[in-house]
Design a protein around this motif. Structure first.
Motif, PDB file in Angstrom:
ATOM      1  N   ASP A 119      -2.467  -2.028  12.376  1.00 60.04           N
ATOM      2  CA  ASP A 119      -1.525  -2.102  11.260  1.00 60.04           C
ATOM      3  C   ASP A 119      -2.023  -1.272  10.084  1.00 60.04           C
ATOM      4  O   ASP A 119      -3.217  -1.265   9.778  1.00 60.04           O
ATOM      5  N   ASN A 120      -1.107  -0.568   9.437  1.00 61.55           N
ATOM      6  CA  ASN A 120      -1.382   0.218   8.225  1.00 61.55           C
ATOM      7  C   ASN A 120      -2.186   1.488   8.480  1.00 61.55           C
ATOM      8  O   ASN A 120      -2.565   2.171   7.521  1.00 61.55           O
ATOM      9  N   VAL A 155      -1.269   4.362   9.728  1.00 64.68           N
ATOM     10  CA  VAL A 155      -0.528   5.574   9.328  1.00 64.68           C
ATOM     11  C   VAL A 155      -0.614   5.766   7.825  1.00 64.68           C
ATOM     12  O   VAL A 155      -0.864   6.874   7.337  1.00 64.68           O
ATOM     13  N   GLU A 156      -0.418   4.669   7.075  1.00 66.92           N
ATOM     14  CA  GLU A 156      -0.514   4.746   5.616  1.00 66.92           C
ATOM     15  C   GLU A 156      -1.919   5.159   5.182  1.00 66.92           C
ATOM     16  O   GLU A 156      -2.082   5.957   4.247  1.00 66.92           O
ATOM     17  N   PHE A 157      -2.934   4.620   5.848  1.00 65.77           N
ATOM     18  CA  PHE A 157      -4.319   4.961   5.527  1.00 65.77           C
ATOM     19  C   PHE A 157      -4.562   6.456   5.738  1.00 65.77           C
ATOM     20  O   PHE A 157      -5.141   7.137   4.869  1.00 65.77           O
ATOM     21  N   LYS A 158      -4.125   6.982   6.875  1.00 66.68           N
ATOM     22  CA  LYS A 158      -4.347   8.401   7.163  1.00 66.68           C
ATOM     23  C   LYS A 158      -3.569   9.298   6.204  1.00 66.68           C
ATOM     24  O   LYS A 158      -4.078  10.350   5.780  1.00 66.68           O
ATOM     25  N   ASN A 159      -2.360   8.889   5.868  1.00 65.24           N
ATOM     26  CA  ASN A 159      -1.568   9.678   4.915  1.00 65.24           C
ATOM     27  C   ASN A 159      -2.243   9.738   3.554  1.00 65.24           C
ATOM     28  O   ASN A 159      -2.287  10.796   2.906  1.00 65.24           O
ATOM     29  N   LYS A 160      -2.779   8.609   3.108  1.00 67.30           N
ATOM     30  CA  LYS A 160      -3.457   8.580   1.813  1.00 67.30           C
ATOM     31  C   LYS A 160      -4.740   9.406   1.869  1.00 67.30           C
ATOM     32  O   LYS A 160      -5.086  10.104   0.909  1.00 67.30           O
ATOM     33  N   GLU A 215      -5.965  -4.946   5.682  1.00 67.68           N
ATOM     34  CA  GLU A 215      -5.853  -5.758   4.457  1.00 67.68           C
ATOM     35  C   GLU A 215      -6.393  -7.168   4.635  1.00 67.68           C
ATOM     36  O   GLU A 215      -5.937  -8.113   4.000  1.00 67.68           O
TER      37      GLU A 215
END
Length: 230
Positions: free
Chosen positions: A86-87, A89-94, A135
Motif C-alpha cells: 500500500d502507498n 506508488v505515492e512513495f515512488k512518485n514523491k 503508514e
C-alpha cells in the motif's frame, strides 16, 4: 540516460533511481554470493547502482565497499519484492518529484546500510521502510527503528517472536535459539533499553533473581515485531 551516465551518478541519485525502478534481477540471492567473486559476476558488475558504488573508489573497490554493495542489493531486492505494498506508488512518485524528500530518504538508507553488519539486517531495514510507507509509523519512528537495528542481535528477534506468541514470560523460561540463560537475559535487557520490552517482578514483594522476573512486549515492541515479520 545511458549506462555510462548512470555510472557517474552520485550515490544518492543512484539509490533513489533503484528505489523507483530497479535494474536488479530479483531471482538472484545476492546475500549468498562470496565477496571475492562478487564483481566477477558480469550481470552484477553491470548493475547501475553497483557501478556508482565502484566509482566511489579511486584505486579500486575495498572489502568494505564490496560488503556495502551486497547489503544495498539485498535491501533493494527485499524492497522490490513488495511492489504491491500500500502507498508504494505515492512513495515512488514523491521520491521522483520532491528533492528534499529524496535526499532525506536516500541519505538515511545509505548511512544505515553502511553501518549494518550483515546482509540480513539490510533485508530487515527494507521491511522497516515498508512499514513506514504503509503508514504504520512516521518517519521519526522509522529512523529510530533503523538505528536500533544496527545494534540488535539476532537473538533479540527470536525473543521478540517468543514474547509476541507467549505474551508474558518469565525470563528464565524464554525458549529461543540458545540455552545460555545469560544471553537471553542480555537480550531482554537490550530490548528493554530500546523500549521494545517491559519487565516486571512476579511477586508483590519484588525479586532479586532477574531470571524470575517477567518480560512482555511493549506497544512499540509489537510494532517493530509486526514490521520485520510482515
Amino acid at each position: 540516460m545511458n549506462n555510462d551516465e548512470l555510472q557517474s551518478l552520485p550515490i544518492n541519485d543512484a539509490v533513489s533511481k533503484e528505489l523507483i525502478n530497479t535494474s536488479l534481477d530479483l531471482t538472484v540471492d545476492y546475500g549468498e554470493m562470496a565477496l571475492d567473486s562478487f564483481l566477477n559476476h558480469d550481470p552484477i558488475s553491470e548493475i547501475p547502482i553497483v557501478k556508482s558504488i565502484v566509482a566511489l573508489g579511486k584505486f579500486g573497490i575495498s572489502i568494505k565497499e564490496l560488503h556495502f554493495t551486497k547489503k544495498v542489493l539485498c535491501f533493494l531486492k527485499e524492497f522490490h519484492s513488495r511492489s504491491s505494498t500500500d502507498n508504494i506508488v505515492e512513495f515512488k512518485n514523491k521520491l521522483n518529484t520532491d528533492q528534499r524528500f529524496k535526499d532525506k530518504v536516500t541519505e538515511q538508507i545509505i548511512l544505515i546500510i553502511d553501518r549494518l553488519r550483515t546482509e540480513q539486517r539490510a533485508v530487515l531495514l527494507a521491511k522497516l521502510l515498508m512499514g513506514h510507507i504503509q503508514e504504520k509509523y512516521n518517519w521519526e519512528t522509522f529512523c529510530y527503528f533503523s538505528e536500533c537495528l544496527d545494534s540488535m542481535q539476532f537473538i533479540d528477534i527470536a525473543v521478540l517472536d517468543y514474547l509476541f506468541v507467549n505474551k508474558h514470560a518469565g525470563i528464565g523460561n524464554i525458549d529461543v535459539t540458545t540455552d545460555d540463560k545469560y544471553m537471553i537475559l542480555a537480550s531482554v535487557e537490550r530490548l528493554k533499553s530500546y523500549g521494545f520490552v517491559g519487565v516486571q517482578d512476579l511477586t508483590f514483594i519484588g525479586s532479586s533473581d532477574e531470571f524470575k522476573k517477567e518480560a512482555y512486549l511493549s506497544s512499540l515492541g509489537k510494532v517493530i515485531h509486526n514490521s520485520i515479520n510482515a
